[in-house]
Design a protein around this motif. Structure first.
Motif, short mmCIF file in Angstrom:
data_model
loop_
_atom_site.label_atom_id
_atom_site.label_comp_id
_atom_site.label_asym_id
_atom_site.label_seq_id
_atom_site.Cartn_x
_atom_site.Cartn_y
_atom_site.Cartn_z
N TYR A 32 2.08 1.60 -1.84
CA TYR A 32 0.78 2.24 -1.59
C TYR A 32 -0.29 1.53 -2.41
O TYR A 32 0.00 0.70 -3.29
N GLY A 33 -1.54 1.81 -2.08
CA GLY A 33 -2.67 1.09 -2.65
C GLY A 33 -2.67 0.94 -4.15
O GLY A 33 -2.89 -0.15 -4.69
N SER A 37 -2.52 -2.45 -6.25
CA SER A 37 -3.60 -2.72 -7.19
C SER A 37 -3.04 -3.11 -8.56
O SER A 37 -3.46 -4.12 -9.16
N SER A 44 -8.74 -1.06 -7.18
CA SER A 44 -8.45 -0.56 -5.83
C SER A 44 -9.60 -0.83 -4.86
O SER A 44 -9.36 -1.05 -3.68
N HIS A 48 -8.49 -2.70 -1.07
CA HIS A 48 -8.52 -2.01 0.22
C HIS A 48 -9.19 -2.82 1.33
O HIS A 48 -8.65 -2.86 2.45
N LEU A 51 -6.52 -5.35 2.27
CA LEU A 51 -5.46 -4.74 3.06
C LEU A 51 -5.91 -4.51 4.50
O LEU A 51 -5.15 -4.75 5.44
N ALA A 52 -7.15 -4.08 4.68
CA ALA A 52 -7.67 -3.87 6.04
C ALA A 52 -7.72 -5.18 6.82
O ALA A 52 -7.34 -5.22 8.00
N SER A 62 1.30 -0.56 8.32
CA SER A 62 1.01 0.55 7.41
C SER A 62 1.36 1.87 8.07
O SER A 62 1.46 1.97 9.29
N TRP A 64 1.06 6.41 7.05
CA TRP A 64 0.76 7.48 6.10
C TRP A 64 2.05 8.19 5.74
O TRP A 64 2.89 8.41 6.61
N ARG A 77 -0.51 9.29 0.72
CA ARG A 77 -0.64 7.86 0.43
C ARG A 77 -0.44 7.06 1.71
O ARG A 77 0.39 7.41 2.55
N ARG A 78 -1.18 5.97 1.82
CA ARG A 78 -0.98 5.04 2.92
C ARG A 78 -0.10 3.91 2.36
O ARG A 78 -0.45 3.29 1.36
N TYR A 80 1.88 0.26 2.74
CA TYR A 80 1.74 -1.05 3.38
C TYR A 80 2.98 -1.89 3.10
O TYR A 80 3.58 -1.78 2.04
#
Length: 114
Positions: A32-33, A37, A44, A48, A51-52, A62, A64, A77-78, A80
């Motif tokens: 997760y982010g 990070s 963070s 982000h 990541l996008a 990704s 959730w 949390r998302r 990845y």
């Protein structure tokens, strides 16, 4: 895991390379982010957008997490992880970056003595 298809080669900044290195440590394990990070050594707010871009280029997948935020006392949390193609592209991008750094180290200094 959701995935979008677009540009296969996102911009390769030092921050992007740091994110790829973090995700490449264990490419099948979702992160997760905040984990990314910390592993990348970046805030963070910096990771982000990276990541996008990587997800839009299909380098990442990704999803959730499936929790009840009230019961857990925190937001969902998302997660990845590198897609199979993204893992290969990340490996190639990191190899190229490492080779470029090595080449700079081997270059003689400008105006050096003969």
């Amino acid at each position: 895991m959701a995935s979008k298809s677009s540009d296969p080669m996102p911009r390769m900044t030092q921050a992007t390379l740091a994110v790829l290195r973090a995700l490449s440590e264990n490419p099948i394990e979702p992160m997760y982010g905040l984990q990314i990070s910390g592993a990348a050594g970046l805030p963070s707010g910096t990771i982000h957008p990276i990541l996008a871009r990587l997800e839009a280029a299909s380098w990442l997948e990704s999803s959730w997490e499936d929790i009840d935020p009230v019961a857990e006392g925190r937001p969902r949390r998302r997660y990845y992880r590198l897609s199979p193609a993204g893992a290969a592209r990340a490996h190639h991008a990191l190899d190229r970056a490492d080779a470029a750094v090595a080449a700079l180290r081997l270059r003689p200094a400008a105006g050096g003595a003969a």
